[in-house]
Design a protein around this motif. Sequence first.
Motif, PDB file in Angstrom:
ATOM      1  N   VAL A 279      16.592  -1.645  -0.174  1.00  0.00           N
ATOM      2  CA  VAL A 279      15.580  -2.088   0.794  1.00  0.00           C
ATOM      3  C   VAL A 279      14.205  -1.509   0.442  1.00  0.00           C
ATOM      4  N   ALA A 280      14.180  -0.267   0.005  1.00  0.00           N
ATOM      5  CA  ALA A 280      12.902   0.331  -0.410  1.00  0.00           C
ATOM      6  C   ALA A 280      12.273  -0.498  -1.532  1.00  0.00           C
ATOM      7  N   ARG A 281      13.105  -0.927  -2.465  1.00  0.00           N
ATOM      8  CA  ARG A 281      12.604  -1.758  -3.570  1.00  0.00           C
ATOM      9  C   ARG A 281      12.105  -3.112  -3.037  1.00  0.00           C
ATOM     10  N   LEU A 282      12.813  -3.705  -2.075  1.00  0.00           N
ATOM     11  CA  LEU A 282      12.382  -4.981  -1.504  1.00  0.00           C
ATOM     12  C   LEU A 282      10.979  -4.875  -0.918  1.00  0.00           C
ATOM     13  N   PHE A 283      10.673  -3.740  -0.317  1.00  0.00           N
ATOM     14  CA  PHE A 283       9.366  -3.554   0.306  1.00  0.00           C
ATOM     15  C   PHE A 283       8.318  -3.051  -0.691  1.00  0.00           C
ATOM     16  N   GLY A 284       8.634  -3.123  -1.982  1.00  0.00           N
ATOM     17  CA  GLY A 284       7.627  -2.833  -3.001  1.00  0.00           C
ATOM     18  C   GLY A 284       7.489  -1.380  -3.368  1.00  0.00           C
ATOM     19  N   GLU A 285       8.521  -0.555  -3.078  1.00  0.00           N
ATOM     20  CA  GLU A 285       8.470   0.859  -3.446  1.00  0.00           C
ATOM     21  C   GLU A 285       9.374   1.117  -4.650  1.00  0.00           C
TER      22      GLU A 285
ATOM     23  N   GLN B 124      10.927 -18.700   6.110  1.00  0.00           N
ATOM     24  CA  GLN B 124      10.139 -19.694   5.387  1.00  0.00           C
ATOM     25  C   GLN B 124       8.664 -19.301   5.320  1.00  0.00           C
ATOM     26  N   ALA B 125       8.140 -18.771   6.439  1.00  0.00           N
ATOM     27  CA  ALA B 125       6.724 -18.383   6.472  1.00  0.00           C
ATOM     28  C   ALA B 125       6.449 -17.222   5.524  1.00  0.00           C
ATOM     29  N   LEU B 126       7.323 -16.228   5.507  1.00  0.00           N
ATOM     30  CA  LEU B 126       7.128 -15.063   4.645  1.00  0.00           C
ATOM     31  C   LEU B 126       7.310 -15.429   3.178  1.00  0.00           C
ATOM     32  N   THR B 127       8.319 -16.240   2.882  1.00  0.00           N
ATOM     33  CA  THR B 127       8.564 -16.647   1.499  1.00  0.00           C
ATOM     34  C   THR B 127       7.396 -17.475   0.963  1.00  0.00           C
ATOM     35  N   ALA B 128       6.812 -18.308   1.827  1.00  0.00           N
ATOM     36  CA  ALA B 128       5.663 -19.112   1.405  1.00  0.00           C
ATOM     37  C   ALA B 128       4.486 -18.224   0.994  1.00  0.00           C
ATOM     38  N   GLN B 129       4.397 -17.031   1.554  1.00  0.00           N
ATOM     39  CA  GLN B 129       3.341 -16.081   1.209  1.00  0.00           C
ATOM     40  C   GLN B 129       3.808 -15.081   0.155  1.00  0.00           C
ATOM     41  N   GLU B 130       4.981 -15.358  -0.451  1.00  0.00           N
ATOM     42  CA  GLU B 130       5.558 -14.515  -1.505  1.00  0.00           C
ATOM     43  C   GLU B 130       5.785 -13.083  -1.022  1.00  0.00           C
ATOM     44  N   LEU B 131       6.272 -12.975   0.198  1.00  0.00           N
ATOM     45  CA  LEU B 131       6.632 -11.692   0.779  1.00  0.00           C
ATOM     46  C   LEU B 131       8.144 -11.663   1.013  1.00  0.00           C
ATOM     47  N   PRO B 132       8.768 -10.477   0.972  1.00  0.00           N
ATOM     48  CA  PRO B 132      10.208 -10.394   1.241  1.00  0.00           C
ATOM     49  C   PRO B 132      10.503 -10.764   2.694  1.00  0.00           C
ATOM     50  N   PRO B 133      11.560 -11.540   2.949  1.00  0.00           N
ATOM     51  CA  PRO B 133      11.865 -11.947   4.328  1.00  0.00           C
ATOM     52  C   PRO B 133      12.211 -10.779   5.232  1.00  0.00           C
ATOM     53  N   GLN B 134      12.505  -9.608   4.646  1.00  0.00           N
ATOM     54  CA  GLN B 134      12.829  -8.443   5.465  1.00  0.00           C
ATOM     55  C   GLN B 134      11.635  -7.956   6.302  1.00  0.00           C
ATOM     56  N   PHE B 135      10.425  -8.473   6.032  1.00  0.00           N
ATOM     57  CA  PHE B 135       9.293  -8.180   6.918  1.00  0.00           C
ATOM     58  C   PHE B 135       9.537  -8.755   8.314  1.00  0.00           C
ATOM     59  N   MET B 136      10.569  -9.573   8.457  1.00  0.00           N
ATOM     60  CA  MET B 136      10.955 -10.101   9.768  1.00  0.00           C
ATOM     61  C   MET B 136      11.171  -8.977  10.775  1.00  0.00           C
TER      62      MET B 136
END
Length: 521
Positions: free
Chosen positions: A293-299, A343-355
């Motif tokens: 998860v840390a990697r998903l959030f860009g760490e 869908q909204a997060l993926t469209a902005q090239e962000l991980p969906p875990q920002f949900m």
Amino acid sequence: MTQTDSPPDRNQTVLLSPAEQRSMPVEPAVEITYSLPGGGQQTLRFISTFRVGRGQDCAVRIADPSVSRHHLEIYWDKAQWWVHDLQSQNGTFLNGEPVREAPLEGTTALELSRGGPVIQLTVLLPPPPPASGESPAPAEDIARRYFDPSYKGPAGEHTLMVRHTFQQLRRKQSRRYWSVISLVGVLLAGAISLAVYQHWQLRKASELAVDIFYHMKTLELQVASLEEMLQKSATAEQEADIAARKLELARTQELTRLRQKYAEMLSQYEDLVKKIQPPTAIMNDEDQIILHVARLFGECELNIPDDFAAEVKRYIRQWQATSRLETAIQRLKQNNYAAVIQQALTAQELPPQFMYLALQESSFQAEAIGPPTRYGRAKGMWQFIPDTGRRYGLNIGPLQELGEYDPGDDRHDFKKSTLAAAKYLRDIYRTDAQASGLLVMASYNWGEGNIIRRIRQMPENPRERNFWQMLKQHNIPKETYDYVFYIISAAVIGENPRLFGFNFDNPLQALSPSGAAVSLR
């Protein structure tokens, strides 16, 4: 008090016979004794962390209305057993005194709520080694008489013959012994040299991997910047401008080159991580998910503080002590919010875990209304303040100053506010946060005016501008620190809820492959 279901094997529980109950353990253990519903008592022995509560997943399940679902936890730490109350509704009492966390010694009584069920705990420690001054056993005395040259006791002819024979054998063995020792010494020196070399190699590989990771993050930001330039030029109606067309072509070619370089570095980084990190058989499932998860959030998982996993687990226990997460996930599923957010997060090239940021903001409630602040009231699932909402295209309703639901306010419109939130998160991620997902969370909570000023005091590169550096260089409010770790821990739980004792499935699992790296399309 009633007891149902046998304790699960994964908690290493043992039902003891009377003889076993009296035996001393070979490793630290704790015994728990409690009454059975039909009369009599049961005793269990544990050698690792276990929980007591009303929940089905508790190693000791006590189905009493005064007992919380996860009431308390017993764990071994710092050469001692401890009791930790999991924010139970009615409290835990150790020998009659209320406790949140306390060491256990000898035999103690734990009361689950005042006047509630009582369990007895007995700490069992391995027996101490025998004292060095004890008299030798008879067999040892005999061995000394025959084989110890310094023995001064009486010796007959048979004893002298045995001693002589033994001395000859010992001299022969001594020569062989020193030959073997010399060989072992050479092999050991070689092994130590190899181990030192391998450690050095791993350290250099780890440093290289970290360098590659932050170079990748820099490339990610460059790609984002080029994409934004190309998007703007495409809408500027400059088709007739030859110079503008050439500039656009050059930017497109550079974008393709950067994407290819990013893909190559990502492959190299992942190969290094596989060599450096411990095998999955050594790491437990929870730690693997936390790093994932840390990697998903860009760490960078190779540059995370040593106490990060333990801190995430502490916040996981906070989620386990309440029903807020399960209630919010149920609301998410009933309203089919997850698909739209993903869908909204993926469209902005962000991980969906920002949900899970919306979980912490409002528990996925589109009608949520925040308290009054000098910036106005935050409203909606994503808790936009009026100025930020307007900046991202949301219509702010006439009741913006009132603590009331406003049907004319787009912040309460789930789809519109979700699209706006995804764009807002993308802008923070690509600019001031320097592709650090945890820094994005802190910025979203603390507010641009507070944290952005501090962020901009830090060097403008992903290695030196991230959440860990923020914690080192600035004091951030506890509310923001909690906010970040509640989101991370919820995302960790969401990857495998049942592993952590929750009765629901990964809400993102059916939407897209979980854990896919942020795309650079």
